[in-house]
Design an enzyme around this catalytic site. Sequence first.
Site, PDB file in Angstrom:
ATOM      1  N   GLU A 166       0.757  -1.226   0.025  1.00 11.02           N
ATOM      2  CA  GLU A 166      -0.073   0.058   0.041  1.00 11.02           C
ATOM      3  C   GLU A 166       0.884   1.088   0.102  1.00 11.02           C
ATOM      4  O   GLU A 166       0.429   2.123  -0.640  1.00 11.02           O
ATOM      5  CB  GLU A 166      -0.939   0.002   1.151  1.00 11.02           C
ATOM      6  CG  GLU A 166      -2.077  -1.059   1.069  1.00 11.02           C
ATOM      7  CD  GLU A 166      -2.953  -1.132   2.231  1.00 11.02           C
ATOM      8  OE1 GLU A 166      -2.328  -1.805   3.188  1.00 11.02           O
ATOM      9  OE2 GLU A 166      -4.151  -0.966   2.151  1.00 11.02           O
ATOM     10  N   GLU A 204      -3.877  -9.508   3.611  1.00  9.77           N
ATOM     11  CA  GLU A 204      -4.576  -9.211   4.951  1.00  9.77           C
ATOM     12  C   GLU A 204      -5.677 -10.250   4.837  1.00  9.77           C
ATOM     13  O   GLU A 204      -5.947 -10.466   6.113  1.00  9.77           O
ATOM     14  CB  GLU A 204      -5.180  -7.900   4.575  1.00  9.77           C
ATOM     15  CG  GLU A 204      -4.154  -6.455   4.924  1.00  9.77           C
ATOM     16  CD  GLU A 204      -3.196  -6.297   3.520  1.00  9.77           C
ATOM     17  OE1 GLU A 204      -3.499  -6.889   2.529  1.00  9.77           O
ATOM     18  OE2 GLU A 204      -2.763  -5.184   3.329  1.00  9.77           O
TER      19      GLU A 204
HETATM   20  C1  3H9 Z   1      -1.530  -5.074   6.933  1.00 11.35           C
HETATM   21  O1  3H9 Z   1      -0.601  -4.703   6.377  1.00 11.35           O
HETATM   22  C2  3H9 Z   1      -2.862  -4.322   7.222  1.00 11.35           C
HETATM   23  C3  3H9 Z   1      -2.852  -2.989   6.274  1.00 11.35           C
HETATM   24  O2  3H9 Z   1      -3.345  -3.326   5.161  1.00 11.35           O
HETATM   25  C4  3H9 Z   1      -3.839  -1.938   6.853  1.00 11.35           C
HETATM   26  C5  3H9 Z   1      -3.294  -1.338   8.163  1.00 11.35           C
HETATM   27  C6  3H9 Z   1      -4.185  -0.087   8.474  1.00 11.35           C
HETATM   28  N1  3H9 Z   1       4.521  -7.547  11.958  1.00 11.35           N
HETATM   29  O3  3H9 Z   1       7.544 -15.501   8.749  1.00 11.35           O
HETATM   30  P1  3H9 Z   1       8.952 -15.263   9.401  1.00 11.35           P
HETATM   31  C7  3H9 Z   1       7.849 -11.408  12.289  1.00 11.35           C
HETATM   32  S1  3H9 Z   1      -1.720  -6.511   7.561  1.00 11.35           S
HETATM   33  C8  3H9 Z   1       5.252  -8.031  12.795  1.00 11.35           C
HETATM   34  O4  3H9 Z   1       9.417 -16.454   9.885  1.00 11.35           O
HETATM   35  P2  3H9 Z   1      10.056 -15.423   6.724  1.00 11.35           P
HETATM   36  C9  3H9 Z   1       7.365 -13.155  12.664  1.00 11.35           C
HETATM   37  O5  3H9 Z   1       6.183 -12.926  13.570  1.00 11.35           O
HETATM   38  C10 3H9 Z   1       0.132  -7.532   7.539  1.00 11.35           C
HETATM   39  N2  3H9 Z   1       5.981  -9.133  12.630  1.00 11.35           N
HETATM   40  O6  3H9 Z   1       9.902 -15.014   8.276  1.00 11.35           O
HETATM   41  C11 3H9 Z   1       8.575 -13.577  12.969  1.00 11.35           C
HETATM   42  O7  3H9 Z   1       8.834 -12.992  14.247  1.00 11.35           O
HETATM   43  P3  3H9 Z   1       9.814 -13.981  15.050  1.00 11.35           P
HETATM   44  C12 3H9 Z   1       0.175  -7.929   6.215  1.00 11.35           C
HETATM   45  C13 3H9 Z   1       6.222  -9.704  11.647  1.00 11.35           C
HETATM   46  O8  3H9 Z   1      11.402 -14.895   6.279  1.00 11.35           O
HETATM   47  C14 3H9 Z   1       9.609 -12.634  11.908  1.00 11.35           C
HETATM   48  O9  3H9 Z   1       8.924 -11.809  11.668  1.00 11.35           O
HETATM   49  N3  3H9 Z   1       1.474  -8.693   5.905  1.00 11.35           N
HETATM   50  C15 3H9 Z   1       5.298  -9.303  10.505  1.00 11.35           C
HETATM   51  O10 3H9 Z   1       9.672 -17.015   6.527  1.00 11.35           O
HETATM   52  C16 3H9 Z   1      10.040 -13.560  10.860  1.00 11.35           C
HETATM   53  O11 3H9 Z   1       9.001 -13.825  10.017  1.00 11.35           O
HETATM   54  C17 3H9 Z   1       1.288  -9.971   6.095  1.00 11.35           C
HETATM   55  O12 3H9 Z   1       0.571 -10.718   6.288  1.00 11.35           O
HETATM   56  C18 3H9 Z   1       4.569  -8.184  10.577  1.00 11.35           C
HETATM   57  N4  3H9 Z   1       3.712  -7.711   9.489  1.00 11.35           N
HETATM   58  O13 3H9 Z   1       8.921 -14.664   5.932  1.00 11.35           O
HETATM   59  C19 3H9 Z   1       2.768 -10.463   5.957  1.00 11.35           C
HETATM   60  N5  3H9 Z   1       5.484 -10.384   9.451  1.00 11.35           N
HETATM   61  O14 3H9 Z   1      11.260 -14.088  14.599  1.00 11.35           O
HETATM   62  C20 3H9 Z   1       3.021 -11.480   6.937  1.00 11.35           C
HETATM   63  C21 3H9 Z   1       6.495 -10.976  10.050  1.00 11.35           C
HETATM   64  O15 3H9 Z   1       9.534 -13.308  16.324  1.00 11.35           O
HETATM   65  N6  3H9 Z   1       4.498 -12.059   7.062  1.00 11.35           N
HETATM   66  N7  3H9 Z   1       6.646 -10.491  11.469  1.00 11.35           N
HETATM   67  O16 3H9 Z   1       9.125 -15.307  15.247  1.00 11.35           O
HETATM   68  C22 3H9 Z   1       5.015 -12.863   6.294  1.00 11.35           C
HETATM   69  O17 3H9 Z   1       4.351 -13.268   5.307  1.00 11.35           O
HETATM   70  C23 3H9 Z   1       6.357 -13.380   6.629  1.00 11.35           C
HETATM   71  O18 3H9 Z   1       6.648 -12.997   7.597  1.00 11.35           O
HETATM   72  C24 3H9 Z   1       7.464 -12.989   5.453  1.00 11.35           C
HETATM   73  C25 3H9 Z   1       8.925 -13.195   5.827  1.00 11.35           C
HETATM   74  C26 3H9 Z   1       7.312 -13.381   4.167  1.00 11.35           C
HETATM   75  C27 3H9 Z   1       7.496 -11.401   5.250  1.00 11.35           C
END
Ligand code: 3H9
Length: 707
Positions: free
Chosen positions: A111, A131
Amino acid sequence: MTPTAAPALPVTHELRGNILLVTVDNPPVNALGVDVRRGLVAAIDVAEANPAVRAVLIVGAGRNFIAGADIREFGKPPQMPTLPDVCNRLETCGKPVVVAIHGAALGGGLEIALASHYRIAVAGAKLGLPEVLLGLLPGAGGTQRAPRLIGAGAALPLMLSGKPIGEQEALKIGLIDRVGQSDDVLAEGLAYVQQLLVDHAPVRRTRDAQALADQATSTAAVTAARADTAKKSRGLLSPLKIVDCVEAALNLPFDEGMRFERKQFLECLDSPQRAALVHAFHAEREVQKAPETRRAQPRPIGSAGVVGGGTMGAGIAVALLDAGLPVTMIERDDESLARGRAHVEKVYDGLIAKGRLTSDAKAKKLARFIGSTSYDALADVDIVIEAVFEDMAVKQAVFAELDRVCKQGAVLATNTSYLDIDAIAASISRPQDVIGLHFFSPAHIMKLLEVVVPARVSADVVATAFDLAKKLRKVPVRAGVCDGFIGNRMLAVYRAAADHLMEDGASPYQIDKAVREFGFPMGPYQVIDLAGGDIGWATRKRRAATRNPDARYVQIPDRLCERGWFGQKTARGFYRYDEGKRAGTPDPDVEAIIVTERERAGVTPRTFSDEQIVRRYLAAMINEGANVIHERIALRPLDVDVTLINGFGFPAHRGGPMHYADTIGLPALLADIREFEKQDPLFWKPSPLLVELVERGETLASLNQSA
Ligand code: 3H9
């Protein structure tokens, strides 16, 4: 006083010639926490105030651009500025704002990109709006900007599937303007901005983009998406809201659309579904951090062996081949080996038929596959996974062979579903190398992998199992040794609860419907028909002698099996299956058998509402889940949740049984169990853990920190 280093700023900016380079550096994934949001607004203020700045370039430090909003802030009091405010600030900036994307640009990260004026990505970028997978919708203008930029037809699948796309696809649909030549995102980004400046590229706002201009096409895309989503979204709140938001983008001016999106977003944010899905997201990451992975290094795995070429063995072989490992399969004779190989090929041929694999790719994978009828072929492999018949003597014979031929340090794994792995380990000279790797069928598809940890296994073998799971893209859950480990042990209990309900008066069709309406993809009797009723029947017969004679035993499933009604494969089970159809229809003959069985058991049938069915079914599941935690078979409630979600179809938007138990409240749940206990004290014995937690006024969630 000792000087303390100032905390690193999550957003920095510096002048690179006439470009303000803004770097988001908020490990691990550059999530858009409040300090990042503030930093971005401050950077734009600087860019506008400084006459030397002619354009802004935003990049992410580390492996990703920006992975989205900071999930940890959800459910907490909002802190200003909001992400929609930040995006508006970027978009209204009077100087061109450009993003250069590498790695993940997800959710709020994309975004930010959409609100910027120009977008470049390099190879390996992952752009998406996931999301929906967290029970949300793109709430920082994504639902309004994406359709205006790429059209409703392209934006809707991006938001409704939650699946990211690569940079080439993004370029094709117009989500980005350019793909970099190299993977040096900073150099590519700077070069692109310089080019834009040379070209006098104007500020270009996505809010003014015209991809929705063709009203008829856009409306058709929204209508089709609404019909499809209504069919598929199974009780989920956010998918239909996403469609509503895109419709708003079509019909309302931008600012009104943004207000509409905000309202829908906040409703999703407040919903228990969002809390459950975020719990599931965190839980899936927590389970990877088993205690042994913190204190031991995994052994290197460069090759694997599989003993047994049945459905399970072949599925495991495919999972290993897909992870790039060479695989040696052992079978007892040439004929069985040919069948094993055929099972493997069949999986790949299925993918080829669906256009998901090329013949060339299949050939490459199979080039790493070796079959042998001699255990000696396993002499050099780093890990062996045994998937032979579920019988202790047979398994121990296999392990004796492995003990004889395998090199020192090889990991020796069994795929048993319920046998005592301690006894298997004790039967050979190297119990420290023996572990359970319990795959779920089909093994190359199902995400769950129970890592079953016997008493004498060494920590580095456990760490190796978790490392292998990552390579196989599985979700590993650490389990202790007991009959059925975590998942199948619980399954046996909640299936029994379903059988009790059936004998007490509910039809299997009503039970299936009630369970489906709760959110499971299938009811328990549909699952039995799919897997084959004969499998459970064989186990029941094997265990008949050791069954507690006082325990309630419903014989209805046995009556069906005695008639050869094993489910889909015999065209009859609990349902009837017309030729070539996978969906069954209720069978009056089965209902008649149930009536007879109730009479035989002396049961006067009662009626149950769907809600009563679900309450009992889940109470049985949760109570056994609590026992599993109490006995340390599962480390924490979240391990049970991940198991049931990834292996047993528990709806993720309910967070898993233990999370769900907290949402209904443990006192109410325990009161239910105590009520059921009056009818069947043996089956409905309240778990000591539930009793304890209720006495202490605590939740299951309070135990999630303590592994
Ligand atoms: C959003 O954006 C809403 C908006 O539209 C509107 C708002 C108004 N936040 O997965 P991993 C942490 S909703 C905080 O093992 P990878 C995760 O918990 C969001 N922390 O790594 C982990 O922590 P820990 C939309 C986050 O390399 C560490 O990072 N976005 C977030 O296999 C490593 O993660 C998503 O849904 C976050 N957003 O994969 C994306 N994301 O080390 C969600 C991750 O303490 N994330 N962490 O266990 C993913 O899909 C994967 O984490 C990503 C990396 C592909 C980024």
